[in-house]
Design a protein around this motif. Structure first.
Motif, PDB file in Angstrom:
ATOM      1  N   ALA A  78      -0.262  10.953  30.320  1.00 50.68           N
ATOM      2  CA  ALA A  78      -0.662   9.587  29.963  1.00 50.68           C
ATOM      3  C   ALA A  78      -0.799   8.786  31.254  1.00 50.68           C
ATOM      4  O   ALA A  78      -0.195   9.123  32.267  1.00 50.68           O
ATOM      5  N   PRO A  79      -1.578   7.721  31.230  1.00 51.94           N
ATOM      6  CA  PRO A  79      -1.749   6.910  32.443  1.00 51.94           C
ATOM      7  C   PRO A  79      -0.422   6.322  32.922  1.00 51.94           C
ATOM      8  O   PRO A  79       0.413   5.935  32.116  1.00 51.94           O
ATOM      9  N   ILE A  80      -0.252   6.287  34.234  1.00 50.91           N
ATOM     10  CA  ILE A  80       0.923   5.663  34.830  1.00 50.91           C
ATOM     11  C   ILE A  80       0.449   4.650  35.858  1.00 50.91           C
ATOM     12  O   ILE A  80      -0.516   4.903  36.594  1.00 50.91           O
ATOM     13  N   ALA A  81       1.091   3.498  35.889  1.00 56.49           N
ATOM     14  CA  ALA A  81       0.792   2.452  36.863  1.00 56.49           C
ATOM     15  C   ALA A  81       1.915   2.434  37.893  1.00 56.49           C
ATOM     16  O   ALA A  81       3.047   2.095  37.573  1.00 56.49           O
ATOM     17  N   VAL A  82       1.605   2.837  39.122  1.00 57.47           N
ATOM     18  CA  VAL A  82       2.578   2.869  40.210  1.00 57.47           C
ATOM     19  C   VAL A  82       2.345   1.639  41.079  1.00 57.47           C
ATOM     20  O   VAL A  82       1.211   1.359  41.474  1.00 57.47           O
ATOM     21  N   THR A  83       3.418   0.901  41.372  1.00 58.00           N
ATOM     22  CA  THR A  83       3.318  -0.297  42.210  1.00 58.00           C
ATOM     23  C   THR A  83       4.117  -0.082  43.490  1.00 58.00           C
ATOM     24  O   THR A  83       5.301   0.255  43.445  1.00 58.00           O
ATOM     25  N   LEU A  84       3.450  -0.273  44.620  1.00 59.47           N
ATOM     26  CA  LEU A  84       4.086  -0.130  45.935  1.00 59.47           C
ATOM     27  C   LEU A  84       4.889  -1.374  46.270  1.00 59.47           C
ATOM     28  O   LEU A  84       4.635  -2.451  45.731  1.00 59.47           O
ATOM     29  N   PRO A  85       5.838  -1.258  47.213  1.00 57.83           N
ATOM     30  CA  PRO A  85       6.531  -2.469  47.690  1.00 57.83           C
ATOM     31  C   PRO A  85       5.573  -3.279  48.576  1.00 57.83           C
ATOM     32  O   PRO A  85       4.496  -2.795  48.931  1.00 57.83           O
ATOM     33  N   GLN A  86       5.976  -4.455  48.971  1.00 60.77           N
ATOM     34  CA  GLN A  86       5.161  -5.264  49.869  1.00 60.77           C
ATOM     35  C   GLN A  86       5.069  -4.580  51.225  1.00 60.77           C
ATOM     36  O   GLN A  86       6.056  -4.025  51.727  1.00 60.77           O
ATOM     37  N   ALA A  87       3.887  -4.611  51.844  1.00 63.22           N
ATOM     38  CA  ALA A  87       3.696  -4.031  53.174  1.00 63.22           C
ATOM     39  C   ALA A  87       4.268  -4.977  54.223  1.00 63.22           C
ATOM     40  O   ALA A  87       3.842  -6.125  54.330  1.00 63.22           O
ATOM     41  N   THR A  88       5.240  -4.489  54.997  1.00 63.65           N
ATOM     42  CA  THR A  88       5.919  -5.318  56.002  1.00 63.65           C
ATOM     43  C   THR A  88       5.854  -4.727  57.408  1.00 63.65           C
ATOM     44  O   THR A  88       6.375  -5.321  58.344  1.00 63.65           O
ATOM     45  N   GLY A  89       5.252  -3.535  57.535  1.00 62.56           N
ATOM     46  CA  GLY A  89       5.240  -2.865  58.829  1.00 62.56           C
ATOM     47  C   GLY A  89       6.471  -2.024  59.069  1.00 62.56           C
ATOM     48  O   GLY A  89       6.823  -1.718  60.200  1.00 62.56           O
ATOM     49  N   SER A  90       7.132  -1.603  57.993  1.00 63.98           N
ATOM     50  CA  SER A  90       8.371  -0.828  58.094  1.00 63.98           C
ATOM     51  C   SER A  90       8.162   0.594  58.616  1.00 63.98           C
ATOM     52  O   SER A  90       9.092   1.220  59.088  1.00 63.98           O
ATOM     53  N   GLY A  91       6.946   1.117  58.481  1.00 62.21           N
ATOM     54  CA  GLY A  91       6.696   2.508  58.843  1.00 62.21           C
ATOM     55  C   GLY A  91       7.028   3.487  57.733  1.00 62.21           C
ATOM     56  O   GLY A  91       6.825   4.687  57.875  1.00 62.21           O
ATOM     57  N   ASN A  92       7.545   2.985  56.615  1.00 60.23           N
ATOM     58  CA  ASN A  92       7.909   3.858  55.498  1.00 60.23           C
ATOM     59  C   ASN A  92       6.686   4.620  54.982  1.00 60.23           C
ATOM     60  O   ASN A  92       5.592   4.075  54.897  1.00 60.23           O
ATOM     61  N   ILE A  93       6.912   5.892  54.640  1.00 61.58           N
ATOM     62  CA  ILE A  93       5.851   6.744  54.101  1.00 61.58           C
ATOM     63  C   ILE A  93       6.210   7.098  52.667  1.00 61.58           C
ATOM     64  O   ILE A  93       7.325   7.527  52.380  1.00 61.58           O
ATOM     65  N   TYR A  94       5.227   6.912  51.785  1.00 61.96           N
ATOM     66  CA  TYR A  94       5.374   7.240  50.367  1.00 61.96           C
ATOM     67  C   TYR A  94       4.374   8.352  50.071  1.00 61.96           C
ATOM     68  O   TYR A  94       3.177   8.193  50.296  1.00 61.96           O
ATOM     69  N   GLU A  95       4.898   9.494  49.612  1.00 57.80           N
ATOM     70  CA  GLU A  95       4.060  10.657  49.322  1.00 57.80           C
ATOM     71  C   GLU A  95       4.059  10.898  47.821  1.00 57.80           C
ATOM     72  O   GLU A  95       5.097  10.820  47.167  1.00 57.80           O
ATOM     73  N   PHE A  96       2.874  11.206  47.291  1.00 56.32           N
ATOM     74  CA  PHE A  96       2.729  11.478  45.862  1.00 56.32           C
ATOM     75  C   PHE A  96       2.078  12.842  45.680  1.00 56.32           C
ATOM     76  O   PHE A  96       1.159  13.198  46.413  1.00 56.32           O
ATOM     77  N   TYR A  97       2.576  13.605  44.714  1.00 57.38           N
ATOM     78  CA  TYR A  97       2.026  14.918  44.379  1.00 57.38           C
ATOM     79  C   TYR A  97       1.730  14.928  42.876  1.00 57.38           C
ATOM     80  O   TYR A  97       2.601  14.586  42.075  1.00 57.38           O
ATOM     81  N   VAL A  98       0.532  15.317  42.505  1.00 54.88           N
ATOM     82  CA  VAL A  98       0.155  15.377  41.093  1.00 54.88           C
ATOM     83  C   VAL A  98       0.549  16.751  40.554  1.00 54.88           C
ATOM     84  O   VAL A  98       0.002  17.768  40.970  1.00 54.88           O
ATOM     85  N   ALA A  99       1.509  16.781  39.619  1.00 52.39           N
ATOM     86  CA  ALA A  99       1.996  18.038  39.038  1.00 52.39           C
ATOM     87  C   ALA A  99       1.396  18.311  37.664  1.00 52.39           C
ATOM     88  O   ALA A  99       1.397  19.447  37.209  1.00 52.39           O
ATOM     89  N   VAL A 100       0.908  17.272  37.001  1.00 53.86           N
ATOM     90  CA  VAL A 100       0.262  17.397  35.693  1.00 53.86           C
ATOM     91  C   VAL A 100      -1.021  16.589  35.772  1.00 53.86           C
ATOM     92  O   VAL A 100      -0.988  15.416  36.142  1.00 53.86           O
ATOM     93  N   ALA A 101      -2.144  17.202  35.436  1.00 51.06           N
ATOM     94  CA  ALA A 101      -3.422  16.497  35.520  1.00 51.06           C
ATOM     95  C   ALA A 101      -3.425  15.268  34.624  1.00 51.06           C
ATOM     96  O   ALA A 101      -2.962  15.313  33.485  1.00 51.06           O
ATOM     97  N   ALA A 102      -3.949  14.190  35.144  1.00 53.71           N
ATOM     98  CA  ALA A 102      -4.099  12.972  34.355  1.00 53.71           C
ATOM     99  C   ALA A 102      -5.137  13.222  33.265  1.00 53.71           C
ATOM    100  O   ALA A 102      -6.021  14.071  33.410  1.00 53.71           O
ATOM    101  N   THR A 103      -5.035  12.474  32.180  1.00 46.07           N
ATOM    102  CA  THR A 103      -6.068  12.549  31.147  1.00 46.07           C
ATOM    103  C   THR A 103      -7.247  11.687  31.590  1.00 46.07           C
ATOM    104  O   THR A 103      -7.230  11.128  32.684  1.00 46.07           O
ATOM    105  N   GLY A 104      -8.253  11.549  30.777  1.00 44.08           N
ATOM    106  CA  GLY A 104      -9.458  10.805  31.131  1.00 44.08           C
ATOM    107  C   GLY A 104      -9.242   9.328  31.378  1.00 44.08           C
ATOM    108  O   GLY A 104     -10.137   8.639  31.832  1.00 44.08           O
ATOM    109  N   THR A 105      -8.059   8.811  31.099  1.00 42.99           N
ATOM    110  CA  THR A 105      -7.766   7.402  31.342  1.00 42.99           C
ATOM    111  C   THR A 105      -7.142   7.263  32.726  1.00 42.99           C
ATOM    112  O   THR A 105      -6.298   8.061  33.112  1.00 42.99           O
ATOM    113  N   ALA A 106      -7.533   6.235  33.454  1.00 39.09           N
ATOM    114  CA  ALA A 106      -7.114   6.098  34.845  1.00 39.09           C
ATOM    115  C   ALA A 106      -5.637   5.768  35.012  1.00 39.09           C
ATOM    116  O   ALA A 106      -5.100   4.912  34.335  1.00 39.09           O
TER     117      ALA A 106
END
Length: 178
Positions: A78-106
């Motif tokens: 099912a569609p998921i809405a992911v929200t990032l934190p505010q960009a502050t120049g922290s250098g933090n890296i957020y990595e995402f891996y798709v393990a289950v294909a999304a359906t036709g909805t974004a």
């Protein structure tokens, strides 16, 4: 033989993100300080560990303390809405891996406010010709949309998002699309 000092470290849940805590390098004996969020990350599995979404989740708010330096595995049809934190120049890296294909909805990965933007590239292997194509962001891009077909979101896709300076995330995506 010398003595060993024992520092009382608070439980991970009570560590304040901005407070500092002592850390001693066993090899050199020299001290340094780490923030509460860094120490909490180390206690809970630390950098490189996996954070998996639940199959029925429809929203995920990313935080530095819980997600920086870790791989977020998206297990959602099912569609998921992911929200990032505010960009502050922290250098933090957020990595995402798709393990289950999304359906036709974004599904989306978006910034948290009206001022942050994403700058970077998407490299995608098209299933029709197995050629790699590249796409660049525009100056106002602030959302990644995938749908499991034409826009990516296929099992194996990987997205790397780094907080590079106030108001800016760098994005590099590796995906497959039709």
């Amino acid at each position: 033989m010398g003595t060993t000092d024992n520092f009382d470290t608070p439980a991970a849940a009570t560590l304040a993100d901005t407070d500092t805590y002592p850390q001693i390098n066993a090899g050199t004996g020299r001290g340094a300080y780490v923030t509460g969020s860094q120490l909490r990350s180390a206690i809970s599995g630390g950098a490189g560990s996996i954070v998996a979404t639940t199959a029925g989740a429809t929203a995920l708010t990313i935080t530095a303390a819980s997600h920086s330096g870790r791989t977020v595995v998206l297990n959602n049809t099912a569609p998921i809405a992911v929200t990032l934190p505010q960009a502050t120049g922290s250098g933090n890296i957020y990595e995402f891996y798709v393990a289950v294909a999304a359906t036709g909805t974004a599904s989306t990965i978006k910034v948290a406010n009206a001022t942050d933007v994403m700058a970077g590239f998407q490299y995608t292997v098209t299933t029709t010709s197995t050629n790699v194509e590249g796409f660049a962001t525009t100056a106002t891009d602030d959302t990644i949309s995938v749908n499991g077909t034409t826009k990516g979101g296929i099992v194996g896709d990987r997205y790397f998002i780094q907080d590079v300076k106030t108001g800016f995330f760098n994005v590099i995506m590796y995906s497959s699309s039709t």
